[in-house]
Design a protein around this motif. Structure first.
Motif, PDB file in Angstrom:
ATOM      1  N   GLN A 170       0.820  -1.206   0.000  1.00  0.00           N
ATOM      2  CA  GLN A 170       0.000   0.000   0.000  1.00  0.00           C
ATOM      3  C   GLN A 170       0.854   1.256   0.000  1.00  0.00           C
ATOM      4  OE1 GLN A 170      -2.288  -0.982   3.517  1.00  0.00           O
ATOM      5  NE2 GLN A 170      -4.113  -1.349   2.290  1.00  0.00           N
ATOM      6  N   LYS A 171       0.290   2.333  -0.552  1.00  0.00           N
ATOM      7  CA  LYS A 171       0.938   3.639  -0.538  1.00  0.00           C
ATOM      8  C   LYS A 171      -0.121   4.708  -0.280  1.00  0.00           C
ATOM      9  CE  LYS A 171       5.290   2.742  -1.905  1.00  0.00           C
ATOM     10  NZ  LYS A 171       6.467   3.105  -1.112  1.00  0.00           N
ATOM     11  N   LEU A 172       0.308   5.811   0.332  1.00  0.00           N
ATOM     12  CA  LEU A 172      -0.555   6.975   0.475  1.00  0.00           C
ATOM     13  C   LEU A 172      -0.481   7.765  -0.826  1.00  0.00           C
ATOM     14  CD1 LEU A 172       0.532   8.150   4.041  1.00  0.00           C
ATOM     15  CD2 LEU A 172      -1.781   7.436   3.435  1.00  0.00           C
ATOM     16  N   VAL A 173      -1.627   8.045  -1.434  1.00  0.00           N
ATOM     17  CA  VAL A 173      -1.646   8.790  -2.691  1.00  0.00           C
ATOM     18  C   VAL A 173      -1.248  10.247  -2.460  1.00  0.00           C
ATOM     19  CG1 VAL A 173      -3.125   9.567  -4.611  1.00  0.00           C
ATOM     20  CG2 VAL A 173      -3.378   7.252  -3.690  1.00  0.00           C
ATOM     21  N   GLU A 174      -1.610  10.789  -1.296  1.00  0.00           N
ATOM     22  CA  GLU A 174      -1.246  12.164  -0.951  1.00  0.00           C
ATOM     23  C   GLU A 174      -1.034  12.261   0.561  1.00  0.00           C
ATOM     24  OE1 GLU A 174      -4.767  13.969  -2.562  1.00  0.00           O
ATOM     25  OE2 GLU A 174      -5.778  13.960  -0.608  1.00  0.00           O
ATOM     26  N   ILE A 175      -0.391  13.349   0.973  1.00  0.00           N
ATOM     27  CA  ILE A 175      -0.172  13.555   2.409  1.00  0.00           C
ATOM     28  C   ILE A 175      -1.531  13.817   3.070  1.00  0.00           C
ATOM     29  CG2 ILE A 175       0.906  15.023   4.151  1.00  0.00           C
ATOM     30  CD1 ILE A 175       3.066  15.682   2.051  1.00  0.00           C
ATOM     31  N   PRO A 176      -1.922  13.004   4.045  1.00  0.00           N
ATOM     32  CA  PRO A 176      -3.248  13.194   4.653  1.00  0.00           C
ATOM     33  C   PRO A 176      -3.277  14.382   5.602  1.00  0.00           C
ATOM     34  CG  PRO A 176      -2.099  11.375   5.718  1.00  0.00           C
ATOM     35  CD  PRO A 176      -1.211  11.843   4.608  1.00  0.00           C
ATOM     36  N   SER A 177      -4.440  15.034   5.689  1.00  0.00           N
ATOM     37  CA  SER A 177      -4.593  16.148   6.629  1.00  0.00           C
ATOM     38  C   SER A 177      -4.622  15.606   8.060  1.00  0.00           C
ATOM     39  CB  SER A 177      -5.887  16.906   6.347  1.00  0.00           C
ATOM     40  OG  SER A 177      -7.004  16.025   6.429  1.00  0.00           O
ATOM     41  N   ASP A 203       7.131   9.375  10.363  1.00  0.00           N
ATOM     42  CA  ASP A 203       7.773   9.676   9.086  1.00  0.00           C
ATOM     43  C   ASP A 203       7.070   8.875   7.992  1.00  0.00           C
ATOM     44  OD1 ASP A 203       9.360  10.115   6.909  1.00  0.00           O
ATOM     45  OD2 ASP A 203      11.241   9.469   7.835  1.00  0.00           O
ATOM     46  N   ILE A 204       6.335   9.581   7.106  1.00  0.00           N
ATOM     47  CA  ILE A 204       5.587   8.874   6.063  1.00  0.00           C
ATOM     48  C   ILE A 204       6.269   8.955   4.694  1.00  0.00           C
ATOM     49  CG2 ILE A 204       3.372   9.169   7.247  1.00  0.00           C
ATOM     50  CD1 ILE A 204       2.737  11.370   5.155  1.00  0.00           C
ATOM     51  N   THR A 205       7.543   9.392   4.688  1.00  0.00           N
ATOM     52  CA  THR A 205       8.274   9.541   3.418  1.00  0.00           C
ATOM     53  C   THR A 205       8.210   8.274   2.576  1.00  0.00           C
ATOM     54  OG1 THR A 205       9.818  10.983   4.585  1.00  0.00           O
ATOM     55  CG2 THR A 205      10.465  10.253   2.405  1.00  0.00           C
ATOM     56  N   ASP A 206       8.499   7.127   3.186  1.00  0.00           N
ATOM     57  CA  ASP A 206       8.539   5.869   2.437  1.00  0.00           C
ATOM     58  C   ASP A 206       7.144   5.313   2.147  1.00  0.00           C
ATOM     59  OD1 ASP A 206      11.251   6.002   2.447  1.00  0.00           O
ATOM     60  OD2 ASP A 206      11.549   4.586   4.080  1.00  0.00           O
ATOM     61  N   LEU A 207       6.120   5.918   2.734  1.00  0.00           N
ATOM     62  CA  LEU A 207       4.757   5.431   2.518  1.00  0.00           C
ATOM     63  C   LEU A 207       4.042   6.192   1.409  1.00  0.00           C
ATOM     64  CD1 LEU A 207       3.625   5.264   6.276  1.00  0.00           C
ATOM     65  CD2 LEU A 207       4.899   3.549   4.978  1.00  0.00           C
ATOM     66  N   LEU A 208       4.645   7.311   0.973  1.00  0.00           N
ATOM     67  CA  LEU A 208       4.006   8.160  -0.027  1.00  0.00           C
ATOM     68  C   LEU A 208       4.270   7.677  -1.441  1.00  0.00           C
ATOM     69  CD1 LEU A 208       4.578  11.838   1.167  1.00  0.00           C
ATOM     70  CD2 LEU A 208       2.376  10.773   0.664  1.00  0.00           C
ATOM     71  N   LEU A 209       3.254   7.703  -2.256  1.00  0.00           N
ATOM     72  CA  LEU A 209       3.367   7.326  -3.660  1.00  0.00           C
ATOM     73  C   LEU A 209       4.172   8.389  -4.409  1.00  0.00           C
ATOM     74  CD1 LEU A 209       2.222   5.207  -5.727  1.00  0.00           C
ATOM     75  CD2 LEU A 209       0.403   6.858  -6.178  1.00  0.00           C
ATOM     76  N   SER A 211       7.024   9.661  -4.032  1.00  0.00           N
ATOM     77  CA  SER A 211       7.757  10.657  -3.245  1.00  0.00           C
ATOM     78  C   SER A 211       9.243  10.549  -3.574  1.00  0.00           C
ATOM     79  CB  SER A 211       7.544  10.390  -1.751  1.00  0.00           C
ATOM     80  OG  SER A 211       8.399  11.190  -0.970  1.00  0.00           O
ATOM     81  N   PRO A 212       9.903  11.663  -3.948  1.00  0.00           N
ATOM     82  CA  PRO A 212      11.341  11.592  -4.256  1.00  0.00           C
ATOM     83  C   PRO A 212      12.139  11.212  -3.012  1.00  0.00           C
ATOM     84  CG  PRO A 212      10.593  13.879  -4.201  1.00  0.00           C
ATOM     85  CD  PRO A 212       9.369  13.023  -4.093  1.00  0.00           C
ATOM     86  N   ARG A 213      13.001  10.200  -3.158  1.00  0.00           N
ATOM     87  CA  ARG A 213      13.798   9.744  -2.022  1.00  0.00           C
ATOM     88  C   ARG A 213      15.244   9.519  -2.439  1.00  0.00           C
ATOM     89  NH1 ARG A 213      10.663   4.758  -0.310  1.00  0.00           N
ATOM     90  NH2 ARG A 213       9.442   5.107  -2.194  1.00  0.00           N
ATOM     91  N   GLU A 214      16.084   9.447  -1.433  1.00  0.00           N
ATOM     92  CA  GLU A 214      17.520   9.342  -1.661  1.00  0.00           C
ATOM     93  C   GLU A 214      17.939   7.887  -1.827  1.00  0.00           C
ATOM     94  OE1 GLU A 214      20.977   9.904   1.449  1.00  0.00           O
ATOM     95  OE2 GLU A 214      20.166  11.861   0.901  1.00  0.00           O
ATOM     96  N   VAL A 217      22.618   3.932  -1.713  1.00  0.00           N
ATOM     97  CA  VAL A 217      23.957   3.547  -2.178  1.00  0.00           C
ATOM     98  C   VAL A 217      24.757   4.778  -2.616  1.00  0.00           C
ATOM     99  CG1 VAL A 217      25.280   2.184  -3.849  1.00  0.00           C
ATOM    100  CG2 VAL A 217      23.137   1.282  -2.912  1.00  0.00           C
ATOM    101  N   CYS A 218      24.181   5.581  -3.548  1.00  0.00           N
ATOM    102  CA  CYS A 218      24.949   6.702  -4.112  1.00  0.00           C
ATOM    103  C   CYS A 218      24.524   8.071  -3.607  1.00  0.00           C
ATOM    104  CB  CYS A 218      24.871   6.673  -5.640  1.00  0.00           C
ATOM    105  SG  CYS A 218      23.226   7.034  -6.274  1.00  0.00           S
ATOM    106  N   GLY A 219      23.342   8.156  -2.994  1.00  0.00           N
ATOM    107  CA  GLY A 219      22.904   9.451  -2.460  1.00  0.00           C
ATOM    108  C   GLY A 219      22.122  10.301  -3.432  1.00  0.00           C
ATOM    109  N   ASP A 220      22.042   9.898  -4.723  1.00  0.00           N
ATOM    110  CA  ASP A 220      21.241  10.634  -5.702  1.00  0.00           C
ATOM    111  C   ASP A 220      19.750  10.306  -5.505  1.00  0.00           C
ATOM    112  OD1 ASP A 220      23.461  11.785  -6.797  1.00  0.00           O
ATOM    113  OD2 ASP A 220      23.631  10.357  -8.439  1.00  0.00           O
ATOM    114  N   VAL A 221      18.899  10.935  -6.320  1.00  0.00           N
ATOM    115  CA  VAL A 221      17.462  10.622  -6.248  1.00  0.00           C
ATOM    116  C   VAL A 221      17.256   9.181  -6.700  1.00  0.00           C
ATOM    117  CG1 VAL A 221      15.160  11.192  -7.134  1.00  0.00           C
ATOM    118  CG2 VAL A 221      16.769  13.012  -6.619  1.00  0.00           C
ATOM    119  N   ALA A 222      16.559   8.410  -5.896  1.00  0.00           N
ATOM    120  CA  ALA A 222      16.376   6.987  -6.190  1.00  0.00           C
ATOM    121  C   ALA A 222      15.407   6.777  -7.348  1.00  0.00           C
ATOM    122  CB  ALA A 222      15.848   6.278  -4.934  1.00  0.00           C
TER     123      ALA A 222
END
Length: 227
Positions: A170-177, A203-209, A211-214, A217-222
């Motif tokens: 599952q993923k969150l489509v948007e940040i919930p209010s 922290d919902i970073t990894d749960l968001l659809l 969502s740009p993340r690091e 391994v290399c630190g660039d955008v995954a």
């Protein structure tokens, strides 16, 4: 007259008002599911105060007034709500929900929240989820489902939410209010965990659809995600 409001309890005020005997919401006749939900939603946060004041399209003003005047205001003012007040709300839910067991049976908190938010107050769903790559799952609260994890003896909320989202793809489509989460620790017969540690921040970073993340391994955008 304009409805009176009391701010949610914070920090030292929360401790002094809510700690001790005859504090919180008095239980009666299997009301624990509703008592716990109402306490969580209103005692120390104002994020859902629109439920108490906003004249939503489908809003039942009588239920809204009971919720505000008989439950939330006394809870924030004195730290105590009588069982009679909760029963008054339960009687109204029985009438509006066409379900006689609201006054005497133990129910699922999600059933209570959906009835009062959707059918009685007419609030839009708080969460938009994607499951298995398919969008369109709108709901008012997220119930954590998971198999027993031997490595999680005393988990925190962050771990449980991440485990649940991962298990069911599952993923969150948007940040919930507002993100209402029901723990896997209910029922008289079986409790999966003896204790759950509250995560003061989630922290919902990894749960968001999308969502740009690091990249770890290399630190660039995954560009790829490994479950």
């Amino acid at each position: 007259h304009a409805p009176v409001s009391f701010p949610p309890l914070r920090n030292e005020d929360a401790v002094s008002v809510l700690r001790g005997r005859m504090k919180g919401i008095q239980g009666h006749c299997n009301s624990c599911y509703m008592d716990a939900a109402l306490f969580s939603l209103f005692s120390c946060t104002s994020v859902l105060d629109s439920m108490l004041f906003t004249p939503f399209t489908l809003c039942d003003r009588n239920v809204q007034e009971i919720l505000r005047e008989e439950i939330v205001n006394p809870l924030r003012k004195t730290g105590f709500v009588k069982a009679r007040s909760v029963m008054h709300l339960r009687e109204q839910l029985t009438e509006k929900g066409k379900c006689s067991s609201f006054t005497n049976a133990e129910k699922d908190p999600e059933e209570f929240l959906s009835l009062i938010m959707q059918k009685i107050l007419g609030i839009e769903p708080l969460l938009k989820l994607q499951s298995g790559g398919h969008e369109g799952l709108d709901c008012y609260c997220y119930q954590i489902f998971m198999d027993k994890q031997e490595d999680l003896v005393v988990p925190d909320v962050q771990q449980l939410v991440e485990h649940s989202f991962l298990t069911y793809d599952q993923k969150l489509v948007e940040i919930p209010s507002c993100f209402i989460i029901q723990m896997p620790r209910f029922g008289k017969e079986y409790k999966m965990f003896s204790k759950i540690i509250p995560s003061l921040e989630l922290d919902i970073t990894d749960l968001l659809l999308d969502s740009p993340r690091e990249c770890c391994v290399c630190g660039d955008v995954a560009t790829l995600e490994c479950s």
